[in-house]
Design a protein around this motif. Structure first.
Motif, mmCIF file in Angstrom:
data_model
loop_
_atom_site.group_PDB
_atom_site.id
_atom_site.type_symbol
_atom_site.label_atom_id
_atom_site.label_comp_id
_atom_site.label_asym_id
_atom_site.label_seq_id
_atom_site.Cartn_x
_atom_site.Cartn_y
_atom_site.Cartn_z
ATOM 1 N N LEU A 161 0.819 -1.211 0.000
ATOM 2 C CA LEU A 161 0.000 0.000 0.000
ATOM 3 C C LEU A 161 0.855 1.263 0.000
ATOM 4 C CD1 LEU A 161 -3.040 -0.785 2.332
ATOM 5 C CD2 LEU A 161 -2.930 -0.746 -0.164
ATOM 6 N N ARG A 162 2.047 1.177 0.569
ATOM 7 C CA ARG A 162 2.935 2.331 0.527
ATOM 8 C C ARG A 162 3.260 2.690 -0.919
ATOM 9 N NH1 ARG A 162 7.931 1.271 4.081
ATOM 10 N NH2 ARG A 162 6.218 0.978 5.574
ATOM 11 N N GLN A 163 3.543 1.676 -1.739
ATOM 12 C CA GLN A 163 3.807 1.917 -3.161
ATOM 13 C C GLN A 163 2.560 2.411 -3.881
ATOM 14 O OE1 GLN A 163 5.764 -1.028 -5.549
ATOM 15 N NE2 GLN A 163 6.866 -1.877 -3.797
ATOM 16 N N ILE A 164 1.451 1.724 -3.629
ATOM 17 C CA ILE A 164 0.206 2.047 -4.324
ATOM 18 C C ILE A 164 -0.232 3.474 -4.017
ATOM 19 C CG2 ILE A 164 -2.269 1.509 -4.413
ATOM 20 C CD1 ILE A 164 -1.400 -1.469 -3.983
ATOM 21 N N ASN A 165 -0.187 3.870 -2.755
ATOM 22 C CA ASN A 165 -0.624 5.207 -2.364
ATOM 23 C C ASN A 165 0.310 6.295 -2.888
ATOM 24 O OD1 ASN A 165 -2.930 4.380 -0.981
ATOM 25 N ND2 ASN A 165 -1.826 4.078 0.925
ATOM 26 N N GLU A 166 1.597 5.973 -2.995
ATOM 27 C CA GLU A 166 2.563 6.972 -3.430
ATOM 28 C C GLU A 166 2.599 7.140 -4.938
ATOM 29 O OE1 GLU A 166 7.386 7.938 -3.112
ATOM 30 O OE2 GLU A 166 6.487 6.332 -1.898
ATOM 31 N N HIS A 167 2.425 6.049 -5.673
ATOM 32 C CA HIS A 167 2.712 6.094 -7.115
ATOM 33 C C HIS A 167 1.500 5.939 -8.027
ATOM 34 C CE1 HIS A 167 6.958 6.131 -6.282
ATOM 35 N NE2 HIS A 167 6.888 4.993 -5.611
ATOM 36 N N THR A 168 0.342 5.522 -7.527
ATOM 37 C CA THR A 168 -0.798 5.270 -8.415
ATOM 38 C C THR A 168 -1.923 6.260 -8.153
ATOM 39 O OG1 THR A 168 -2.141 3.741 -7.071
ATOM 40 C CG2 THR A 168 -0.193 2.831 -8.178
ATOM 41 N N GLY A 169 -2.981 6.112 -8.914
ATOM 42 C CA GLY A 169 -4.143 6.988 -8.773
ATOM 43 C C GLY A 169 -5.083 6.581 -7.670
ATOM 44 N N LEU A 170 -4.713 5.598 -6.853
ATOM 45 C CA LEU A 170 -5.554 5.151 -5.742
ATOM 46 C C LEU A 170 -4.976 5.599 -4.416
ATOM 47 C CD1 LEU A 170 -6.427 1.455 -6.736
ATOM 48 C CD2 LEU A 170 -7.722 3.541 -7.216
ATOM 49 N N SER A 171 -5.856 5.911 -3.494
ATOM 50 C CA SER A 171 -5.488 6.195 -2.106
ATOM 51 C C SER A 171 -6.258 5.194 -1.236
ATOM 52 C CB SER A 171 -5.863 7.630 -1.729
ATOM 53 O OG SER A 171 -5.538 7.894 -0.380
ATOM 54 N N VAL A 172 -5.518 4.316 -0.541
ATOM 55 C CA VAL A 172 -6.151 3.163 0.116
ATOM 56 C C VAL A 172 -5.763 3.094 1.590
ATOM 57 C CG1 VAL A 172 -6.472 0.662 0.034
ATOM 58 C CG2 VAL A 172 -5.974 1.924 -2.085
ATOM 59 N N THR A 173 -6.754 2.889 2.434
ATOM 60 C CA THR A 173 -6.545 2.566 3.843
ATOM 61 C C THR A 173 -7.262 1.251 4.123
ATOM 62 O OG1 THR A 173 -8.492 3.840 4.507
ATOM 63 C CG2 THR A 173 -6.363 4.981 4.529
ATOM 64 N N TYR A 174 -7.083 0.685 5.308
ATOM 65 C CA TYR A 174 -7.763 -0.579 5.598
ATOM 66 C C TYR A 174 -8.000 -0.723 7.096
ATOM 67 C CZ TYR A 174 -3.258 -2.533 7.124
ATOM 68 O OH TYR A 174 -2.085 -2.779 7.782
ATOM 69 N N THR A 175 -8.968 -1.569 7.425
ATOM 70 C CA THR A 175 -9.250 -1.939 8.809
ATOM 71 C C THR A 175 -9.416 -3.455 8.858
ATOM 72 O OG1 THR A 175 -11.610 -1.541 8.416
ATOM 73 C CG2 THR A 175 -10.350 0.236 9.444
ATOM 74 N N PRO A 176 -8.942 -4.090 9.918
ATOM 75 C CA PRO A 176 -9.089 -5.545 10.030
ATOM 76 C C PRO A 176 -10.517 -5.937 10.397
ATOM 77 C CG PRO A 176 -7.995 -4.672 11.964
ATOM 78 C CD PRO A 176 -8.172 -3.525 11.030
ATOM 79 N N MET A 177 -10.956 -7.067 9.896
ATOM 80 C CA MET A 177 -12.243 -7.645 10.285
ATOM 81 C C MET A 177 -11.963 -8.695 11.365
ATOM 82 S SD MET A 177 -14.456 -7.966 6.732
ATOM 83 C CE MET A 177 -13.359 -9.124 5.916
ATOM 84 N N MET A 178 -12.607 -8.530 12.507
ATOM 85 C CA MET A 178 -12.305 -9.361 13.664
ATOM 86 C C MET A 178 -13.389 -10.417 13.895
ATOM 87 S SD MET A 178 -9.493 -7.838 14.578
ATOM 88 C CE MET A 178 -9.184 -8.635 16.165
ATOM 89 N N GLN A 179 -12.942 -11.553 14.403
ATOM 90 C CA GLN A 179 -13.853 -12.592 14.902
ATOM 91 C C GLN A 179 -13.281 -13.036 16.239
ATOM 92 O OE1 GLN A 179 -14.450 -16.777 13.147
ATOM 93 N NE2 GLN A 179 -16.125 -15.580 12.274
#
Length: 369
Positions: free
Chosen positions: A236-254
């Motif tokens: 995601l560090r690469q994707i957010n820095e170099h592409t047209g996407l800005s991505v964050t995430y949260t874990p799904m817990m069980q």
């Protein structure tokens, strides 16, 4: 069969089936610089949107880093003959692709093209049809390289061609340069999967499924902590820095265990800008399809357009368009521009300006290709 042609494709007929040869601009005008700092003198890749059918997206995880670059270059070439309707796909006997090696090893000058070709020639993809029949096919049974010219040629197996061309089962769409700039296999695969959900802005995926989709099968990634820090975060560090996407995430817990990830996806390009780029890509596709038609069919098509949508054009103007190849191509481009809503104020005046160089204050200018 006479054609108007402004593309780099060569069409041949063999036993009732078509063979199509795609030749990248870098083959005829190869770059003369160190591959580590290559700036390709081709179309601006940032404006090239490629479409990856979901059937391919889920079955090419075994492709290596450079093999995937070659695969994306193939998608770049076929984007103008991909179709949403199976009936519109021509019965191609084979497709051939020629690239300059610099397009593949850009930024990695010590890489071996021969090794890349040895690997991609063995790669297979698999799928199941509506009846449940399972098929496994070598995609490129022939991969050739001429070191003295720096030219790569791939031949696609005929049975796999419809899989590359049919978009009706869904596809991921993304900028080619966004994909090529990524420097790890995990980032490559995560990016293309995230691109599927650019419009919805959210992707929920189980942890095991995610590992499978991006090829992170090593035992060292079994723990969520290692998988998160060494695969997800780095990608995601690469994707957010170099592409047209800005991505964050949260874990799904069980209970206390992480069982999945929810990715939150934003496009750095506004919806209107993205739609404009998409329209331009579609216009380019339609124009290239027209250029593959017989000249008589092109003239008939243009004649119908003129009679239906350009009643103010004089007889002499219509005759000039239909009898002069330069004016005919200018008309086809301008008509597509009007079709896609880029000349809403006065489409007829815009087309007249584009074809005959008429000048009228306030008219836009533009081209599909």
């Amino acid at each position: 069969m006479k054609k108007l042609s402004s593309t780099n494709k060569s069409l041949q007929l063999a036993d009732g089936q078509l063979s199509l040869v795609f030749e990248s601009a870098t083959v005829t005008s190869p770059v003369e610089v160190n591959p580590e700092t290559i700036v390709l003198r081709t179309d601006t890749n940032k404006t090239i949107l490629i479409r990856e059918p979901l059937k391919l997206l889920t079955s090419t995880t075994e492709f290596g880093f450079f093999e995937r670059r070659l695969y994306w270059l193939v998608l770049r070439e076929v984007r103008n003959i991909q179709a949403l309707d199976k009936l519109k796909i021509k019965p191609f006997e084979e497709l051939k692709f020629r690239f300059h090696y610099s397009e593949v090893i850009k930024g990695n000058p010590n890489s071996s093209i021969k090794k890349v070709l040895d690997l991609i020639q063995k790669r297979t993809i698999s799928w199941e049809d509506e009846s449940g029949k399972h098929t496994n096919v070598v995609v490129f049974p022939m991969a050739e390289y001429w070191p003295n010219k720096g030219i790569i040629e791939l031949t696609m197996y005929h049975a796999v061609i419809p899989v590359f061309l049919f978009l009706g089962s869904g596809y991921a769409q993304y900028g080619l340069e966004d994909a090529l700039i990524l420097s790890s296999e995990y980032a490559q695969l995560l990016f293309t999967n995230l691109a599927r959900f650019r419009n919805t802005g959210i992707w929920r995926v189980g942890l095991d499924e995610l590992r499978e989709l991006i090829g992170a099968k090593e035992k060292s990634y079994n723990s969520y902590s290692a998988f998160r820090t060494r695969v997800i975060d780095l990608s995601l560090r690469q994707i957010n820095e170099h592409t047209g996407l800005s991505v964050t995430y949260t874990p799904m817990m069980q209970s206390r265990a992480v069982v999945g990830i929810t990715f939150h996806i934003k496009s750095k390009m506004s919806v209107d800008e993205l739609e404009k780029e998409t329209k331009k890509a579609e216009m380019k596709q339609r124009y290239d399809e027209l250029m593959q038609m017989d000249i008589a069919e092109i003239i008939a098509y243009a004649g119908t357009k003129l009679s239906q949508y350009y009643p103010s054009f004089t007889h002499q103007q219509r005759k000039a368009i239909l009898q002069n190849s330069d004016k005919l191509q200018a008309f086809l481009r301008a008509d597509l521009y009007a079709d896609y809503g880029f000349a809403n104020k006065d489409p007829e005046a815009y087309v007249a300006q584009s074809v005959f160089n008429y000048k009228k204050k306030g008219l836009p200018s533009g081209d599909v290709g």
